[in-house]
Design an enzyme around this catalytic site. Structure first.
Site: not given
Ligand SMILES: CC(C)(COP(=O)(O)OP(=O)(O)OC[C@H]1O[C@@H](n2cnc3c(N)ncnc32)[C@H](O)[C@@H]1OP(=O)(O)O)[C@@H](O)C(=O)NCCC(=O)NCCS
Length: 430
Positions: A137, A430
């Protein structure tokens, strides 16, 4: 971070509907299932019903592809306690997930864009969240503001350095009795603790329903109340019991879920009770502050072993005058900041913060002849916001730049804890 292992991130080219939109009541189940699946959970119908009340449809966001939810995000609207015992309603971001088949194509970025734009449009000054992974984030302007610790304590080494004075009455009570009184005790406690958030009805519904998945192999919840001599409830503890009979000898574990009270003296009595339970060899707690008062109660403080320290609350400032104006400050000063904010450019630029301990701070745009004292990003300012992180610590690693000599020390003092308050800590998940 790479898209697939070894390849650069890709942008989504499929048939998803963007921007994300809020869901209808009929779409609640697929919305929830998208989130639960991302965490490897297969909820029952009863689980879904239990969480329904937690979801305000208007605040949800979903990305659809062919009528299926492939990405979700949501936010609560609850109070956060700020330094100076002020409270501010904030967006508590939650249920963020992208379906496994749709990751690294920008869907989280699209969700965050809409979520923060809509929150800002509604006049919400701050968004907070707890993250599944600490690397996600920061790119969206969230700054790490509080940490949490897991602790363990052997009951054989849990003597206090001075006797606890018993006041009032402790009693183990049933769920119904606890439900009637614990929320009010909590509400008073969270208002005194910077970084803590309000527990709304849905939180207590889940807590007292005590579903099997929350137990992690331990028993259901036991509830303990403390009443003052006048008979008023002023303390609450909840714990689980983890069975372990080692070669027939009791080595059981008490897993503390909650322990809060109106006064430190009552909280100490709750801990004394938890540490003295017969047949328990160990007491553990998953979410404790680093400056845990329990350490200072113990005759042997080293025995309170910290088994893990993790990032907890991440703070995203959306409206600087409203956010910075909502808390109190430890010193009286005027600090000029040059702020960068790539994701929410309306915050970008010069800000002067005029603040002190006696009333809310005032943040305003700087004029042409107001040179900046500090240069920092919005995530760094989010880290300072709850008084748990010092500007000088961030400066040492190059994340804050001192432009006026002495400004870092002034910022440390200004943003620091107000009037002897504890370090910020969030008691609730939360
Ligand atoms: C984390 C999650 C929501 C990311 O969704 P996503 O659609 O793949 O993310 P995006 O494609 O929009 O990525 C945005 C950026 O964040 C990075 N990013 C995404 N997930 C990441 C992670 N777990 N760790 C580090 N960087 C991450 C991407 O590489 C991308 O980088 P860039 O802007 O340099 O290209 C998804 O992997 C997920 O659902 N994970 C499991 C559930 C979870 O952890 N949810 C979060 C709850 S707090």
């Amino acid at each position: 971070m790479l898209g697939e292992r070894g390849s650069p991130p890709r942008r989504y080219t499929g048939a998803v509907e963007l921007p994300p939109r809020s869901i209808t009541a009929e779409e609640y189940a697929p919305f929830s299932l998208c989130f639960e699946a991302a965490f490897g959970i297969q909820p029952t119908e009863a689980d879904l019903e239990l969480w329904r009340k937690a979801v305000d449809l208007d605040r949800t966001l979903a990305v659809f592809e062919r009528d299926e939810v492939v990405a979700s995000a949501d936010s609560y609207w609850f109070d956060l306690t700020l330094p100076g015992a002020r409270t501010l309603p904030v967006a508590g971001v939650t249920r963020v997930a992208v379906r496994g088949t749709h990751r690294r194509r920008g869907l989280l970025t699209a969700l965050m864009r809409t979520l923060l734009d809509e929150a800002h449009g509604r006049g919400e000054a701050v968004a907070v969240l707890t993250a599944s992974e600490g690397a996600i984030y920061g790119r969206f302007g969230y700054g790490l503001a509080t940490v949490q610790a897991s602790v363990e304590l052997s009951t054989a080494h849990a003597a206090f350095s001075r006797p606890v004075e018993r006041t009032g009455r402790l009693n183990q009570v049933d769920t119904e009795t606890a439900r009637k009184v614990a929320p009010a005790v909590h509400d008073r406690a969270r208002r005194r603790q910077p970084g803590d958030v309000e527990r709304q009805d849905w939180y207590w519904d889940v807590h007292f329903a005590d579903p099997h998945w929350a137990r992690e192999g331990a028993s259901g919840l036991f509830h303990v109340l403390h009443e003052s001599a006048a008979g008023d409830p002023d303390g609450y503890a909840a714990y689980r019991w983890k069975d372990n009979w080692k070669r027939g000898n009791p080595a059981n574990e008490v897993v503390v879920v909650d322990a809060f009270a109106d006064t430190p003296a009552v909280e100490a009595q709750l801990w004394r009770h938890l540490l003295d339970l017969d047949l328990a060899a160990k007491v553990s707690a998953w979410k404790r502050p680093l400056d845990d008062p329990l350490r200072w109660l113990l005759a042997d403080p080293r025995r309170l072993e910290v088994t893990s320290v993790r990032d907890d609350l991440w703070v995203r400032l959306l409206d600087l005058p409203a956010a910075l104006g909502a808390r109190l400050y430890a010193t009286t000063d005027r600090l000029v900041m040059e702020l960068s904010d790539g994701f929410c450019p309306w915050n970008q630029g010069g800000w002067a913060l005029e603040a002190g301990p006696d009333g809310p701070g005032r943040a305003r745009r700087t004029g042409p002849r107001e040179p900046a004292d500090l240069r920092l990003g919005v995530a760094e300012l989010g880290s300072l916001f709850l008084a748990g992180v010092r500007a000088s610590d961030l400066a040492r690693v190059g994340r804050v730049e001192e432009l006026t000599p002495g400004a870092l020390a002034r910022a440390d003092a200004l943003f620091g804890p107000v009037g002897g308050e504890p370090a910020p800590f969030c008691r609730s998940g939360f």
